[in-house]
Write a protein that holds these residues in place. Structure first.
Motif, PDB file in Angstrom:
ATOM      1  N   UNK A   1      -4.096  57.820 -31.321  1.00 18.75           N
ATOM      2  CA  UNK A   1      -3.285  56.757 -31.920  1.00 18.75           C
ATOM      3  C   UNK A   1      -1.817  56.963 -31.563  1.00 18.75           C
ATOM      4  N   UNK A   2      -1.343  58.190 -31.669  1.00 22.18           N
ATOM      5  CA  UNK A   2       0.058  58.480 -31.361  1.00 22.18           C
ATOM      6  C   UNK A   2       0.376  58.200 -29.897  1.00 22.18           C
ATOM      7  N   UNK A   3      -0.536  58.559 -29.032  1.00 18.51           N
ATOM      8  CA  UNK A   3      -0.346  58.293 -27.608  1.00 18.51           C
ATOM      9  C   UNK A   3      -0.307  56.789 -27.346  1.00 18.51           C
ATOM     10  N   UNK A   4      -1.274  56.072 -27.912  1.00 18.59           N
ATOM     11  CA  UNK A   4      -1.343  54.625 -27.712  1.00 18.59           C
ATOM     12  C   UNK A   4      -0.150  53.882 -28.288  1.00 18.59           C
ATOM     13  N   UNK A   5       0.334  54.335 -29.440  1.00 18.70           N
ATOM     14  CA  UNK A   5       1.454  53.683 -30.108  1.00 18.70           C
ATOM     15  C   UNK A   5       2.804  54.217 -29.629  1.00 18.70           C
ATOM     16  N   UNK A   6       2.762  55.281 -28.821  1.00 18.93           N
ATOM     17  CA  UNK A   6       3.979  55.909 -28.302  1.00 18.93           C
ATOM     18  C   UNK A   6       4.919  56.338 -29.425  1.00 18.93           C
ATOM     19  N   UNK A   7       4.352  57.051 -30.407  1.00 19.56           N
ATOM     20  CA  UNK A   7       5.143  57.579 -31.513  1.00 19.56           C
ATOM     21  C   UNK A   7       5.019  59.090 -31.531  1.00 19.56           C
ATOM     22  N   UNK A   8       5.985  59.746 -32.141  1.00 28.57           N
ATOM     23  CA  UNK A   8       6.010  61.204 -32.194  1.00 28.57           C
ATOM     24  C   UNK A   8       5.528  61.760 -33.529  1.00 28.57           C
ATOM     25  N   UNK A   9       5.365  60.913 -34.546  1.00 29.65           N
ATOM     26  CA  UNK A   9       4.893  61.382 -35.844  1.00 29.65           C
ATOM     27  C   UNK A   9       4.093  60.284 -36.537  1.00 29.65           C
ATOM     28  N   UNK A  10       3.302  60.678 -37.522  1.00 32.51           N
ATOM     29  CA  UNK A  10       2.541  59.756 -38.351  1.00 32.51           C
ATOM     30  C   UNK A  10       2.849  60.039 -39.813  1.00 32.51           C
ATOM     31  N   UNK A  11       2.905  58.990 -40.624  1.00 31.02           N
ATOM     32  CA  UNK A  11       2.973  59.128 -42.071  1.00 31.02           C
ATOM     33  C   UNK A  11       1.540  59.156 -42.571  1.00 31.02           C
ATOM     34  N   UNK A  12       1.210  60.110 -43.421  1.00 30.04           N
ATOM     35  CA  UNK A  12      -0.160  60.272 -43.887  1.00 30.04           C
ATOM     36  C   UNK A  12      -0.307  59.728 -45.302  1.00 30.04           C
ATOM     37  N   UNK A  13      -1.410  59.009 -45.546  1.00 29.22           N
ATOM     38  CA  UNK A  13      -1.689  58.426 -46.851  1.00 29.22           C
ATOM     39  C   UNK A  13      -3.064  58.864 -47.322  1.00 29.22           C
ATOM     40  N   UNK A  14      -3.191  59.046 -48.649  1.00 26.60           N
ATOM     41  CA  UNK A  14      -4.483  59.412 -49.220  1.00 26.60           C
ATOM     42  C   UNK A  14      -5.307  58.152 -49.497  1.00 26.60           C
ATOM     43  N   UNK A  15      -6.452  58.316 -50.138  1.00 29.83           N
ATOM     44  CA  UNK A  15      -7.336  57.197 -50.441  1.00 29.83           C
ATOM     45  C   UNK A  15      -6.733  56.174 -51.384  1.00 29.83           C
ATOM     46  N   UNK A  16      -5.679  56.554 -52.117  1.00 31.96           N
ATOM     47  CA  UNK A  16      -4.987  55.644 -53.029  1.00 31.96           C
ATOM     48  C   UNK A  16      -3.757  55.023 -52.381  1.00 31.96           C
ATOM     49  N   UNK A  17      -3.621  55.165 -51.062  1.00 30.85           N
ATOM     50  CA  UNK A  17      -2.500  54.638 -50.291  1.00 30.85           C
ATOM     51  C   UNK A  17      -1.173  55.260 -50.702  1.00 30.85           C
ATOM     52  N   UNK A  18      -1.213  56.502 -51.178  1.00 30.69           N
ATOM     53  CA  UNK A  18      -0.007  57.232 -51.524  1.00 30.69           C
ATOM     54  C   UNK A  18       0.380  58.122 -50.346  1.00 30.69           C
ATOM     55  N   UNK A  19       1.658  58.131 -50.009  1.00 28.30           N
ATOM     56  CA  UNK A  19       2.129  58.967 -48.907  1.00 28.30           C
ATOM     57  C   UNK A  19       1.966  60.435 -49.296  1.00 28.30           C
TER      58      UNK A  19
END
Length: 100
Positions: free
Chosen positions: A26-44
């Motif tokens: 995903x990071x390669x395809x989106x050309x981003x260097x980081x991802x924000x992670x969310x749990x099952x409740x959509x909380x960062x």
């Protein structure tokens, strides 16, 4: 394959149950260097960089079934500040959210 919901400059949001392998793709395809992670409740729950994932991927304990949440508190991650503009709970209007 992940489903794309929206995007803005504050970061790409993904579920923390995504595998490291898929996250790197995903990071390669989106050309981003980081991802924000969310749990099952959509909380960062944090963020992770491509460099951190690459180090983890190169470790002797790596398997293609390891999920992002499994490496969040591991020895290969560090605290990466949330981008400016992320609101309460790490949300920002129009942020890209990926789900499995």
């Amino acid at each position: 394959m992940p489903v794309v919901d929206g995007m803005d400059a504050s970061g790409l949001r993904v579920r923390d149950d995504m595998t490291v392998e898929v996250a790197l793709s995903v990071m390669t395809g989106a050309r981003v260097e980081y991802l924000l992670l969310c749990d099952g409740d959509d909380q960062c729950t944090g963020s992770i960089t491509r460099a951190e994932l690459a180090v983890h991927r190169g470790s002797s304990t790596y398997t293609d079934r390891i999920r992002l949440r499994d490496v969040l508190d591991g020895p290969f991650t560090s605290s990466v500040p949330r981008p400016v503009g992320a609101g309460e709970h790490g949300r920002a209007p129009g942020v890209l959210a990926l789900s499995r």
